[in-house]
Design a protein around this motif. Structure first.
Motif, PDB file in Angstrom:
ATOM      1  N   VAL A  92       0.854  -1.182   0.000  1.00 62.57           N
ATOM      2  CA  VAL A  92       0.000   0.000   0.000  1.00 62.57           C
ATOM      3  C   VAL A  92       0.892   1.235   0.000  1.00 62.57           C
ATOM      4  N   TYR A  93       0.507   2.231  -0.803  1.00 64.73           N
ATOM      5  CA  TYR A  93       1.191   3.525  -0.770  1.00 64.73           C
ATOM      6  C   TYR A  93       0.559   4.344   0.349  1.00 64.73           C
ATOM      7  N   ASP A  94       1.271   4.457   1.467  1.00 62.93           N
ATOM      8  CA  ASP A  94       0.718   5.022   2.695  1.00 62.93           C
ATOM      9  C   ASP A  94       0.969   6.528   2.744  1.00 62.93           C
ATOM     10  N   LEU A  95      -0.106   7.286   2.978  1.00 61.41           N
ATOM     11  CA  LEU A  95      -0.032   8.744   3.135  1.00 61.41           C
ATOM     12  C   LEU A  95      -0.548   9.209   4.483  1.00 61.41           C
ATOM     13  N   THR A  96      -0.844   8.277   5.389  1.00 64.92           N
ATOM     14  CA  THR A  96      -1.460   8.649   6.649  1.00 64.92           C
ATOM     15  C   THR A  96      -0.520   9.404   7.578  1.00 64.92           C
ATOM     16  N   HIS A  97       0.795   9.322   7.333  1.00 65.48           N
ATOM     17  CA  HIS A  97       1.734  10.052   8.177  1.00 65.48           C
ATOM     18  C   HIS A  97       1.909  11.504   7.750  1.00 65.48           C
ATOM     19  N   LEU A  98       1.293  11.889   6.626  1.00 66.91           N
ATOM     20  CA  LEU A  98       1.390  13.258   6.139  1.00 66.91           C
ATOM     21  C   LEU A  98       0.356  14.142   6.823  1.00 66.91           C
ATOM     22  N   PRO A  99       0.531  15.462   6.787  1.00 67.32           N
ATOM     23  CA  PRO A  99      -0.484  16.355   7.371  1.00 67.32           C
ATOM     24  C   PRO A  99      -1.838  16.186   6.711  1.00 67.32           C
ATOM     25  N   TYR A 100      -2.873  16.630   7.428  1.00 69.97           N
ATOM     26  CA  TYR A 100      -4.232  16.460   6.913  1.00 69.97           C
ATOM     27  C   TYR A 100      -4.417  17.203   5.595  1.00 69.97           C
ATOM     28  N   ALA A 101      -3.848  18.403   5.477  1.00 70.45           N
ATOM     29  CA  ALA A 101      -4.005  19.180   4.245  1.00 70.45           C
ATOM     30  C   ALA A 101      -3.413  18.450   3.047  1.00 70.45           C
ATOM     31  N   GLU A 102      -2.289  17.758   3.249  1.00 72.86           N
ATOM     32  CA  GLU A 102      -1.669  17.036   2.147  1.00 72.86           C
ATOM     33  C   GLU A 102      -2.496  15.810   1.772  1.00 72.86           C
ATOM     34  N   GLN A 103      -3.033  15.120   2.764  1.00 74.73           N
ATOM     35  CA  GLN A 103      -3.900  13.979   2.451  1.00 74.73           C
ATOM     36  C   GLN A 103      -5.179  14.437   1.755  1.00 74.73           C
ATOM     37  N   PHE A 104      -5.730  15.563   2.177  1.00 73.67           N
ATOM     38  CA  PHE A 104      -6.935  16.090   1.525  1.00 73.67           C
ATOM     39  C   PHE A 104      -6.649  16.509   0.089  1.00 73.67           C
ATOM     40  N   ARG A 105      -5.431  17.004  -0.171  1.00 77.14           N
ATOM     41  CA  ARG A 105      -5.057  17.359  -1.543  1.00 77.14           C
ATOM     42  C   ARG A 105      -5.063  16.118  -2.434  1.00 77.14           C
ATOM     43  N   TRP A 106      -4.552  15.016  -1.933  1.00 78.24           N
ATOM     44  CA  TRP A 106      -4.571  13.771  -2.697  1.00 78.24           C
ATOM     45  C   TRP A 106      -6.013  13.297  -2.918  1.00 78.24           C
ATOM     46  N   ARG A 107      -6.834  13.378  -1.868  1.00 84.29           N
ATOM     47  CA  ARG A 107      -8.215  12.918  -1.998  1.00 84.29           C
ATOM     48  C   ARG A 107      -8.990  13.781  -2.991  1.00 84.29           C
ATOM     49  N   ALA A 108      -8.725  15.078  -3.026  1.00 81.09           N
ATOM     50  CA  ALA A 108      -9.370  15.970  -3.987  1.00 81.09           C
ATOM     51  C   ALA A 108      -8.752  15.867  -5.365  1.00 81.09           C
ATOM     52  N   GLN A 109      -7.640  15.128  -5.486  1.00 83.94           N
ATOM     53  CA  GLN A 109      -6.930  14.915  -6.755  1.00 83.94           C
ATOM     54  C   GLN A 109      -6.551  16.263  -7.373  1.00 83.94           C
ATOM     55  N   ARG A 110      -5.748  17.002  -6.623  1.00 90.77           N
ATOM     56  CA  ARG A 110      -5.292  18.313  -7.084  1.00 90.77           C
ATOM     57  C   ARG A 110      -3.781  18.408  -6.934  1.00 90.77           C
ATOM     58  N   CYS A 111      -3.174  19.172  -7.846  1.00 91.11           N
ATOM     59  CA  CYS A 111      -1.741  19.407  -7.772  1.00 91.11           C
ATOM     60  C   CYS A 111      -1.460  20.421  -6.672  1.00 91.11           C
ATOM     61  N   THR A 112      -0.193  20.624  -6.381  1.00 94.49           N
ATOM     62  CA  THR A 112       0.171  21.558  -5.313  1.00 94.49           C
ATOM     63  C   THR A 112      -0.215  22.992  -5.649  1.00 94.49           C
ATOM     64  N   THR A 113      -0.266  23.331  -6.929  1.00 98.51           N
ATOM     65  CA  THR A 113      -0.647  24.696  -7.312  1.00 98.51           C
ATOM     66  C   THR A 113      -2.125  24.949  -7.071  1.00 98.51           C
ATOM     67  N   HIS A 114      -2.990  24.038  -7.519  1.00100.55           N
ATOM     68  CA  HIS A 114      -4.427  24.237  -7.361  1.00100.55           C
ATOM     69  C   HIS A 114      -4.912  23.845  -5.971  1.00100.55           C
ATOM     70  N   ALA A 115      -4.070  23.245  -5.168  1.00100.55           N
ATOM     71  CA  ALA A 115      -4.475  22.977  -3.786  1.00100.55           C
ATOM     72  C   ALA A 115      -4.621  24.272  -3.001  1.00100.55           C
ATOM     73  N   ASP A 116      -3.880  25.312  -3.396  1.00 93.83           N
ATOM     74  CA  ASP A 116      -3.957  26.617  -2.736  1.00 93.83           C
ATOM     75  C   ASP A 116      -5.015  27.519  -3.340  1.00 93.83           C
ATOM     76  N   THR A 117      -5.720  27.053  -4.375  1.00 93.18           N
ATOM     77  CA  THR A 117      -6.784  27.841  -5.008  1.00 93.18           C
ATOM     78  C   THR A 117      -8.078  27.042  -4.976  1.00 93.18           C
ATOM     79  N   PRO A 118      -8.729  26.977  -3.811  1.00 95.74           N
ATOM     80  CA  PRO A 118      -9.962  26.170  -3.717  1.00 95.74           C
ATOM     81  C   PRO A 118     -11.101  26.719  -4.546  1.00 95.74           C
ATOM     82  N   ALA A 119     -11.028  27.999  -4.980  1.00100.20           N
ATOM     83  CA  ALA A 119     -12.103  28.559  -5.790  1.00100.20           C
ATOM     84  C   ALA A 119     -12.118  28.004  -7.206  1.00100.20           C
ATOM     85  N   ALA A 120     -11.017  27.408  -7.636  1.00103.56           N
ATOM     86  CA  ALA A 120     -10.968  26.839  -8.982  1.00103.56           C
ATOM     87  C   ALA A 120     -11.877  25.613  -9.053  1.00103.56           C
ATOM     88  N   ALA A 121     -12.689  25.570 -10.080  1.00101.01           N
ATOM     89  CA  ALA A 121     -13.650  24.476 -10.236  1.00101.01           C
ATOM     90  C   ALA A 121     -12.969  23.234 -10.781  1.00101.01           C
TER      91      ALA A 121
END
Length: 296
Positions: free
Chosen positions: A230-259
């Motif tokens: 398993v590729y484990d991400l549970t040791h990362l901060p919540y914001a980083e895990q949420f970025r993976w779950r939302a399937q967003r790159c690091t650039t658009h993770a900081d722009t939640p207004a982008a659809a």
């Protein structure tokens, strides 16, 4: 209502040949606050990963997305349990009383063994099988390798790895390096950047016990193997895990207004139905993603 054209009498409203120009004011698309999905439009087009035929992804009320056949069929020729209809951009597993209905792609997919083989759905399935062969012969579509075939070599990394994030196991849509961002860019295109950023905090490959539980807490029957990679991400901060779950790159993770212009492709992992994607050995990974052995 605001007009989108410029009056002809305005200065500069004529082209070089003397004809009037048709100016249109650019409009920005926005997501309604009460929208059940962040997508700018419904019926996200796509192709079946198993047969290569066209499908349309629709959201379901309170559930995951469902792939539907892109064309409507006569309701009389479709069994009652196979009828679907779309209302307000959402798919519902029943008929709406009209003489036309939609059908789920799984019911006519030529690769699916339990698909319908008689009537109109059977005819449509055979037509899709011919189209799959045509796409394969022209090189437009490459069928996925059969994991149960003995002559198929096992890759260094799983084709669809299992990712552990937010205390949930998900089946990835493809290799980690090929999971792209679903955000909409300013150029009205899908962001091409991958979710796996080499400059971000990495996950780790680990072996975890292959156990699962029902919603009522009862444990599923044990499998023949005791662990899986398993590729484990549970040791990362919540914001980083949420970025993976939302399937967003690091650039658009900081722009939640982008659809979002596409649906997230994560699929909740089920050890019974996803048995072919289970890998019991750690893959060869770069030094930045060193594997570790998990303690049971």
């Amino acid at each position: 209502m605001r007009t989108t054209s410029t009056p002809p009498e305005k200065a500069g409203a004529r082209a070089w040949d003397g004809s009037f120009k048709n100016y249109r004011t650019p409009r920005s698309l926005r997501v309604a606050p009460d929208s059940p999905t962040r997508l700018l439009r419904a019926a996200q087009p796509g192709r079946c990963s198993a047969c290569g035929n066209r499908i349309e992804w629709y959201c379901r009320p309170g559930e995951r997305t469902v792939p539907l056949h892109p064309r409507e069929l006569p309701a009389k020729a479709v069994p009652v349990g196979q009828r679907w209809h779309v209302s307000s951009g959402l798919a519902h597993p029943s008929g709406d009383g009209s003489p036309w209905c939609r059908v789920r792609h799984h019911a006519i997919c030529p690769v699916t063994t339990d698909a319908t083989t008689s009537g109109l759905l059977g005819t449509l399935r055979r037509a899709l099988a011919v189209n799959s062969r045509r796409l394969t012969d022209t090189g437009t579509f490459t069928p996925p390798p059969d994991p149960t075939h003995p002559d198929t070599p096992s890759p260094a990394a799983p084709v669809r790895p299992v990712v552990h994030l937010l205390y949930t196991r998900y089946l990835a849509p493809g290799p980690l390096e090929q999971i792209t961002c679903v955000a909409l860019t300013r150029a009205r295109h899908r962001c091409p950047h991958p979710v796996l950023d080499p400059d971000a905090l990495p996950g780790t490959w680990t072996l975890i016990p292959l156990t699962s539980h029902h919603h009522d807490g009862s444990q599923l029957p044990p499998t023949t193997e005791e662990s899986m990679a398993v590729y484990d991400l549970t040791h990362l901060p919540y914001a980083e895990q949420f970025r993976w779950r939302a399937q967003r790159c690091t650039t658009h993770a900081d722009t939640p207004a982008a659809a979002d212009i596409a649906l997230t492709a994560w699929e909740p992992f089920n050890p019974q139905t996803h048995r072919q994607h289970i890998q019991h050995q750690l893959p060869d990974t770069p030094s930045s993603h060193r594997p570790r052995q998990a303690t049971p």
